[in-house]
Design a protein around this motif. Structure first.
Motif, PDB file in Angstrom:
ATOM      1  N   VAL A   1       0.828  -1.215   0.000  1.00 12.68           N
ATOM      2  CA  VAL A   1       0.000   0.000   0.000  1.00 12.68           C
ATOM      3  C   VAL A   1       0.857   1.258   0.000  1.00 12.68           C
ATOM      4  CG1 VAL A   1      -2.081  -0.732   1.219  1.00 12.68           C
ATOM      5  CG2 VAL A   1      -0.099  -0.087   2.531  1.00 12.68           C
ATOM      6  N   ASP A   2       0.277   2.323  -0.566  1.00 16.62           N
ATOM      7  CA  ASP A   2       0.838   3.668  -0.409  1.00 16.62           C
ATOM      8  C   ASP A   2       0.170   4.244   0.829  1.00 16.62           C
ATOM      9  OD1 ASP A   2       2.388   3.685  -2.761  1.00 16.62           O
ATOM     10  OD2 ASP A   2       0.571   4.042  -3.949  1.00 16.62           O
ATOM     11  N   LEU A   3       0.968   4.667   1.788  1.00 20.02           N
ATOM     12  CA  LEU A   3       0.382   5.178   3.032  1.00 20.02           C
ATOM     13  C   LEU A   3      -0.242   6.560   2.804  1.00 20.02           C
ATOM     14  CD1 LEU A   3       3.163   4.137   5.550  1.00 20.02           C
ATOM     15  CD2 LEU A   3       1.149   2.891   4.803  1.00 20.02           C
ATOM     16  N   THR A   4      -1.320   6.852   3.521  1.00 24.14           N
ATOM     17  CA  THR A   4      -1.961   8.165   3.390  1.00 24.14           C
ATOM     18  C   THR A   4      -1.146   9.205   4.165  1.00 24.14           C
ATOM     19  OG1 THR A   4      -3.284   7.800   5.363  1.00 24.14           O
ATOM     20  CG2 THR A   4      -4.294   7.183   3.261  1.00 24.14           C
ATOM     21  N   GLU A   5      -1.360  10.458   3.801  1.00 26.79           N
ATOM     22  CA  GLU A   5      -0.689  11.562   4.505  1.00 26.79           C
ATOM     23  C   GLU A   5      -0.986  11.499   6.003  1.00 26.79           C
ATOM     24  OE1 GLU A   5       1.589  14.011   4.018  1.00 26.79           O
ATOM     25  OE2 GLU A   5       1.893  12.839   2.207  1.00 26.79           O
TER      26      GLU A   5
ATOM     27  N   PRO B   1       8.679   5.844   5.815  1.00 26.72           N
ATOM     28  CA  PRO B   1       8.508   5.193   4.512  1.00 26.72           C
ATOM     29  C   PRO B   1       7.125   5.488   3.935  1.00 26.72           C
ATOM     30  CG  PRO B   1       9.413   3.660   6.112  1.00 26.72           C
ATOM     31  CD  PRO B   1       9.000   4.886   6.866  1.00 26.72           C
ATOM     32  N   ARG B   2       7.034   5.528   2.638  1.00 27.56           N
ATOM     33  CA  ARG B   2       5.771   5.858   1.954  1.00 27.56           C
ATOM     34  C   ARG B   2       4.964   4.613   1.627  1.00 27.56           C
ATOM     35  NH1 ARG B   2       7.113  10.442   4.112  1.00 27.56           N
ATOM     36  NH2 ARG B   2       6.309  12.241   2.999  1.00 27.56           N
ATOM     37  N   ARG B   3       5.586   3.450   1.706  1.00 26.42           N
ATOM     38  CA  ARG B   3       4.871   2.230   1.328  1.00 26.42           C
ATOM     39  C   ARG B   3       5.018   1.174   2.429  1.00 26.42           C
ATOM     40  NH1 ARG B   3       5.645  -0.384  -4.133  1.00 26.42           N
ATOM     41  NH2 ARG B   3       7.801  -0.587  -3.517  1.00 26.42           N
TER      42      ARG B   3
END
Ligand code: PGA
Length: 245
Positions: A155-159, A176-178
């Motif tokens: 997943v791409d993490l939400t802000e 990390p963003r993912r």
């Protein structure tokens, strides 16, 4: 659906630890689904104490963690591998060969996801899944959205999640963003589910989670469809839900 309300975080942690202990005493080779985050820290600490003081035995237990960041090495202090080792695994006698945490370092992330669900199935399935809840209602890293994935996936993490988790890192840029996360299907297949929520910042998500309506905009609301969910809330997390009652 069962809801237990604890006076404070310490009592919530004790209730949660008692339920895990009972699960392990009833079935010594239980398959536990485990969560990270600040909420279950108290539960892990009490379980570690029960192991030392009362010989609570984890030697046959198999564990599967919910999620892990993509791109953090297992020995990175903010990785969930590191968290689990520090808070639980090095304090108790779970065998290292029975510990499962998704690891994308040096491995193809898609393959890791596929094999993770397979491993859970091969173990006989999760007997008790421990969950926290994000301020946005996520479970694991299943973030709000139009579609939710059933199986373990990237997943791409939400802000909002990046912001919430930045408290553990030196700066927001380092988060990390993912991540790899068990999907909502992998979670819902667990025989029992125990979700822990503590603090006023969870009150809104808790109220929506237990509202009687199910929406992918609040992934935890799906748990209302599980056949045996238990929600352990402290007074603060339950405050808006109770106000509505
Ligand atoms: P927390 O995280 O326990 O650190 O609040 C819960 C979650 O994001 O699932």
């Amino acid at each position: 659906m069962k809801i237990m309300i604890a006076a404070d975080y310490r009592k919530l942690s004790q209730m949660a630890a008692d339920i895990v202990a009972k699960q392990v005493q009833t079935k010594n080779n239980s398959v536990l689904g485990l969560a990270t985050g600040s909420t279950p820290e108290g539960m892990y600490s009490i379980l570690s104490h029960m192991h030392r003081q009362d010989n609570l035995d984890f030697s046959e237990v198999i564990t599967f963690n919910l999620d892990e960041y993509v791109g953090l090495a297992p020995d990175h202090p903010q990785s969930y591998h590191y968290y689990m080792k520090h808070h639980f695994f090095k304090q108790v006698n779970v065998k290292s060969c029975n510990i499962n945490i998704p690891c994308t370092e040096k491995n193809n992330p898609e393959k890791v996801c596929r094999e993770y669900d397979q491993e859970i199935n091969n173990s006989g399935g999760i007997d008790l899944q421990v969950l926290g809840i994000g301020t946005n209602g996520h479970i694991g890293f299943n973030e709000p959205g139009r579609l939710l994935s059933v199986d373990t996936h990237i997943v791409d993490l939400t802000e909002e999640t990046i912001e919430a988790n930045s408290r553990f890192f030196k700066s927001k840029n380092e988060v990390p963003r993912r991540a790899v996360t068990m999907g909502v299907g992998s979670i819902m297949k667990a025989k029992k589910i125990m979700l822990l929520a503590s603090g006023l910042n969870k009150a809104k998500a808790v109220k929506e989670m237990l509202s009687g309506k199910v929406t992918t905009d609040l992934p935890a609301s799906l748990l209302q469809l599980h056949h045996d969910p238990l929600f352990i809330l402290d007074h603060e997390a339950a405050s808006l839900f109770q106000a509505k009652e």
